[in-house]
Design an enzyme around this catalytic site. Structure first.
Site, PDB file in Angstrom:
ATOM      1  N   LYS A  49       0.831  -1.211   0.000  1.00  0.00           N
ATOM      2  CA  LYS A  49       0.000   0.000   0.000  1.00  0.00           C
ATOM      3  C   LYS A  49       0.866   1.261   0.000  1.00  0.00           C
ATOM      4  CE  LYS A  49      -4.312  -2.087   1.449  1.00  0.00           C
ATOM      5  NZ  LYS A  49      -5.400  -2.200   2.463  1.00  0.00           N
ATOM      6  N   ARG A  67      -2.800  -9.758   5.864  1.00  0.00           N
ATOM      7  CA  ARG A  67      -3.342 -10.031   4.521  1.00  0.00           C
ATOM      8  C   ARG A  67      -2.327  -9.549   3.507  1.00  0.00           C
ATOM      9  NH1 ARG A  67      -6.098  -7.279   0.678  1.00  0.00           N
ATOM     10  NH2 ARG A  67      -7.663  -8.469  -0.545  1.00  0.00           N
TER      11      ARG A  67
HETATM   12  N1  LIG Z   1     -10.108  -7.065   5.155  1.00  0.00           N
HETATM   13  C1  LIG Z   1      -9.466  -6.369   4.195  1.00  0.00           C
HETATM   14  N2  LIG Z   1      -9.790  -6.533   2.892  1.00  0.00           N
HETATM   15  C2  LIG Z   1      -9.136  -5.811   1.939  1.00  0.00           C
HETATM   16  N3  LIG Z   1      -9.484  -5.956   0.622  1.00  0.00           N
HETATM   17  C3  LIG Z   1      -8.843  -5.245  -0.344  1.00  0.00           C
HETATM   18  C4  LIG Z   1      -7.825  -4.370   0.010  1.00  0.00           C
HETATM   19  C5  LIG Z   1      -7.112  -3.633  -1.064  1.00  0.00           C
HETATM   20  O1  LIG Z   1      -6.012  -4.385  -1.432  1.00  0.00           O
HETATM   21  P1  LIG Z   1      -6.012  -5.404  -2.687  1.00  0.00           P
HETATM   22  O2  LIG Z   1      -7.036  -6.458  -2.519  1.00  0.00           O
HETATM   23  O3  LIG Z   1      -4.642  -5.852  -2.905  1.00  0.00           O
HETATM   24  O4  LIG Z   1      -6.417  -4.450  -3.901  1.00  0.00           O
HETATM   25  P2  LIG Z   1      -7.785  -4.346  -4.653  1.00  0.00           P
HETATM   26  O5  LIG Z   1      -8.808  -3.970  -3.644  1.00  0.00           O
HETATM   27  O6  LIG Z   1      -7.503  -3.274  -5.690  1.00  0.00           O
HETATM   28  O7  LIG Z   1      -8.070  -5.702  -5.259  1.00  0.00           O
HETATM   29  N4  LIG Z   1      -7.446  -4.190   1.312  1.00  0.00           N
HETATM   30  C6  LIG Z   1      -8.101  -4.905   2.292  1.00  0.00           C
HETATM   31  C7  LIG Z   1      -7.780  -4.760   3.694  1.00  0.00           C
HETATM   32  O8  LIG Z   1      -6.882  -3.984   4.087  1.00  0.00           O
HETATM   33  N5  LIG Z   1      -8.479  -5.506   4.593  1.00  0.00           N
END
Ligand SMILES: Nc1nc2ncc(COP(=O)(O)OP(=O)(O)O)nc2c(=O)[nH]1
Length: 293
Positions: A234, A267
């Protein structure tokens, strides 16, 4: 308002006061591998859109030590294009079904109870709701199916680009808002052991506030719930010289800090490296596990 159940306001000794009935985070910091089945996820969008490729990736993450695989069909990054329910199901369900054969806990990252329910029917074990149970249907689903639900703090998801909230004390404010959601979950019949709270790093907080939340993570234990941290790749790490994109060292260091500060789950996109980080943190907090090696 809802009367606070006994003890919610007192710091609980979450190691004894909370049954953790057999979840992967019961006795160590669990590592959740991210599996974005999306074309546009901020870090790895498009890499795993094909179910076969996604399943290979999941297998690889389990081999690298993932305790949980988090399957998501809709990017939550600011300005992401919303996905129809049918498209989200089309992306997620084949992958969830295939993961049942792997010996790993499967969570589904969705804002929609309809998708969550279909994923549970397909074999998923955990709901991951970036809207923090804002949809009552998700609460009722988690209660009825008796599965853990990850309740992430966000001002909204996808976050409106450029919309930042002014916090007095971001940690106290986020905990206070999560407390409301924990109360609602309890009201719906979900015990705190099955409500995983998550500060929602990057969702409406400044980069510095993300570090404040990471640094004071211990304070979240007062909620009496397992705590998850999602920091992987991030933009907060730009403050320490990372490029927010392919800055794996910062993410790995962040996992060690999160685990040392009491996170029950991290995560992450890169499982093997972050497994090492949480194991190092645990070794430092409990060297007795090694006897006199
Ligand atoms: N519980 C939880 N879920 C999440 N889902 C997505 C993202 C964003 O990251 P990522 O899935 O890598 O990206 P995107 O949402 O663009 O798929 N961050 C979180 C988080 O910090 N906590």
């Amino acid at each position: 308002g809802l009367d606070s159940p006994a003890g919610l306001d007192d710091p609980v000794d979450t190691d004894t006061d909370r049954e953790r009935d057999g979840y992967p985070w019961a006795d160590r910091t669990a590592v959740m591998g991210i599996l974005n089945v999306t074309p546009d996820s901020f870090h790895d969008g498009g890499e795993y859109l094909d179910p076969g490729v996604a399943i290979d990736r999941a297998t690889e993450m389990v081999g690298a030590g993932a305790d949980v695989i988090d399957v998501g069909g809709e990017s939550t990054r600011p300005g992401a294009d919303p996905v129809t329910v049918d498209e989200e199901k089309r992306r997620v369900l084949p992958v969830v079904e295939a993961l049942v054969d792997l010996d790993v806990t499967v969570s589904v990252d969705t804002r929609r109870a309809e998708v969550g329910e279909a994923a549970l029917d397909a074999g998923a074990d955990v709901l991951n709701d970036v809207t923090g149970l804002s949809d009552p249907e998700m609460r009722f689903l988690a209660a009825e199916r008796e599965v853990p639900v990850i309740v992430m703090h966000s001002i909204d998801a996808p976050v409106v680009p450029g919309k930042d909230v002014e916090y007095d004390d971001v940690v106290e404010d986020v905990i206070a808002e999560l407390r409301e959601r924990v109360l609602l979950a309890e009201k719906a019949g979900i015990p705190r052991a099955r409500v995983v709270v998550d500060p929602g790093l990057g969702f409406g907080k400044s980069k510095a506030e993300n570090f404040e939340l990471l640094g004071r993570l211990e304070e979240f234990r007062a909620l009496g719930c397992p705590v998850l941290v999602g920091h992987s790749h991030k933009s907060m790490f730009e403050l320490v010289g990372g490029d927010g994109g392919d800055d794996l060292p910062s993410t790995v260091a962040g996992s060690a800090v999160a685990a040392a500060n009491g996170a029950d789950l991290v995560r992450v996109h890169d499982v093997a490296e972050n497994v090492r980080a949480v194991r190092v943190a645990e070794a430092a907090s409990d060297p007795s596990q090694f006897g006199d090696e």
